[in-house]
Design a protein around this motif. Structure first.
Motif, short mmCIF file in Angstrom:
data_model
loop_
_atom_site.label_atom_id
_atom_site.label_comp_id
_atom_site.label_asym_id
_atom_site.label_seq_id
_atom_site.Cartn_x
_atom_site.Cartn_y
_atom_site.Cartn_z
N MET A 100 0.83 -1.18 0.00
CA MET A 100 0.00 0.00 0.00
C MET A 100 0.88 1.25 0.00
SD MET A 100 -3.01 1.24 -0.18
CE MET A 100 -4.01 -0.19 0.00
N TYR A 101 1.99 1.17 0.72
CA TYR A 101 2.90 2.33 0.75
C TYR A 101 3.37 2.70 -0.66
CZ TYR A 101 6.93 5.26 1.71
OH TYR A 101 7.83 6.30 1.73
N GLU A 102 3.73 1.70 -1.43
CA GLU A 102 4.24 1.97 -2.78
C GLU A 102 3.17 2.59 -3.68
OE1 GLU A 102 7.34 1.86 -3.80
OE2 GLU A 102 7.99 1.17 -1.84
N ILE A 103 1.93 2.18 -3.50
CA ILE A 103 0.83 2.78 -4.27
C ILE A 103 0.66 4.24 -3.88
CG2 ILE A 103 -1.67 2.75 -4.66
CD1 ILE A 103 -1.47 -0.34 -4.27
N MET A 104 0.64 4.50 -2.59
CA MET A 104 0.49 5.87 -2.11
C MET A 104 1.68 6.72 -2.56
SD MET A 104 -2.40 6.03 -0.51
CE MET A 104 -2.35 7.41 0.61
N LYS A 105 2.88 6.17 -2.53
CA LYS A 105 4.07 6.89 -2.96
C LYS A 105 3.99 7.22 -4.45
CE LYS A 105 8.53 8.13 -2.43
NZ LYS A 105 8.75 8.92 -3.61
N ALA A 106 3.50 6.29 -5.26
CA ALA A 106 3.34 6.55 -6.69
C ALA A 106 2.35 7.68 -6.93
CB ALA A 106 2.90 5.27 -7.41
N LEU A 107 1.27 7.70 -6.17
CA LEU A 107 0.30 8.79 -6.30
C LEU A 107 0.92 10.13 -5.91
CD1 LEU A 107 -2.89 7.05 -4.87
CD2 LEU A 107 -2.43 7.63 -7.25
N TYR A 108 1.71 10.12 -4.87
CA TYR A 108 2.40 11.34 -4.45
C TYR A 108 3.37 11.80 -5.54
CZ TYR A 108 5.47 14.45 -1.83
OH TYR A 108 6.20 15.53 -1.42
N ASP A 109 4.13 10.86 -6.08
CA ASP A 109 5.14 11.20 -7.08
C ASP A 109 4.55 11.82 -8.34
OD1 ASP A 109 7.13 10.31 -5.38
OD2 ASP A 109 7.34 8.35 -6.38
N ILE A 110 3.34 11.44 -8.71
CA ILE A 110 2.73 12.02 -9.92
C ILE A 110 1.92 13.28 -9.61
CG2 ILE A 110 2.68 9.81 -11.13
CD1 ILE A 110 -0.41 9.82 -10.64
N GLY A 111 1.87 13.67 -8.34
CA GLY A 111 1.14 14.88 -7.97
C GLY A 111 -0.36 14.70 -7.88
N PHE A 112 -0.80 13.50 -7.55
CA PHE A 112 -2.23 13.20 -7.46
C PHE A 112 -2.90 14.11 -6.43
CE2 PHE A 112 -5.78 10.78 -5.62
CZ PHE A 112 -6.50 10.51 -6.77
N THR A 113 -4.04 14.71 -6.80
CA THR A 113 -4.77 15.59 -5.90
C THR A 113 -6.23 15.19 -5.74
OG1 THR A 113 -5.29 17.13 -7.70
CG2 THR A 113 -3.29 17.58 -6.41
N GLY A 114 -6.57 14.00 -6.19
CA GLY A 114 -7.96 13.55 -6.10
C GLY A 114 -8.29 12.95 -4.74
N TYR A 115 -9.42 12.29 -4.70
CA TYR A 115 -9.88 11.65 -3.47
C TYR A 115 -9.33 10.24 -3.37
CZ TYR A 115 -13.24 15.44 -3.24
OH TYR A 115 -13.81 16.68 -3.17
N ILE A 116 -9.02 9.83 -2.16
CA ILE A 116 -8.58 8.46 -1.87
C ILE A 116 -9.43 7.96 -0.72
CG2 ILE A 116 -6.68 6.98 -1.14
CD1 ILE A 116 -4.77 9.15 -2.16
N ARG A 117 -10.01 6.78 -0.88
CA ARG A 117 -10.82 6.22 0.20
C ARG A 117 -10.67 4.71 0.23
NH1 ARG A 117 -15.56 3.63 -0.63
NH2 ARG A 117 -16.33 3.53 -2.74
N PRO A 118 -10.82 4.12 1.40
CA PRO A 118 -10.78 2.66 1.48
C PRO A 118 -12.03 2.09 0.83
CG PRO A 118 -11.36 3.58 3.61
CD PRO A 118 -11.04 4.73 2.71
N ASP A 119 -11.93 0.89 0.33
CA ASP A 119 -13.06 0.27 -0.35
C ASP A 119 -13.88 -0.57 0.63
OD1 ASP A 119 -14.80 -0.64 -2.24
OD2 ASP A 119 -13.40 -1.96 -3.23
N HIS A 120 -13.48 -1.78 0.85
CA HIS A 120 -14.27 -2.68 1.69
C HIS A 120 -13.69 -2.78 3.09
CE1 HIS A 120 -15.64 -3.84 -2.25
NE2 HIS A 120 -16.68 -4.41 -1.67
N GLY A 121 -14.57 -2.79 4.06
CA GLY A 121 -14.17 -2.98 5.45
C GLY A 121 -14.54 -4.37 5.93
N ARG A 122 -14.31 -4.62 7.21
CA ARG A 122 -14.57 -5.96 7.76
C ARG A 122 -15.71 -5.97 8.77
NH1 ARG A 122 -8.75 -6.24 10.11
NH2 ARG A 122 -9.60 -4.24 10.68
#
Length: 58
Positions: free
Chosen positions: A1-23
């Motif tokens: 998950m860290y690598e995904i978030m880092k990739a979003l940071y690296d490209i300058g992502f400014t959209g919404y991020i939310r978790p999908d399914h919970g338990r």
């Protein structure tokens, strides 16, 4: 998950991020996979990852 978030940071992502399914933790009664408490917990995890990435890159 860290690598995904880092990739979003690296490209300058400014959209919404939310978790999908919970338990459905803490005996929550909801539609399967869409418990409010666990999704809120997931959102705090994502926020914490984002904060760590921002601090590591400043």
């Amino acid at each position: 998950m860290y690598e995904i978030m880092k990739a979003l940071y690296d490209i300058g992502f400014t959209g919404y991020i939310r978790p999908d399914h919970g338990r459905m933790i803490w005996d929550e009664v909801a539609m399967p996979g869409y418990g409010l408490y666990d999704r809120a917990l997931g959102a705090t995890y994502l926020n914490g990852l984002w904060e760590a990435i921002v601090k590591a890159n400043s």
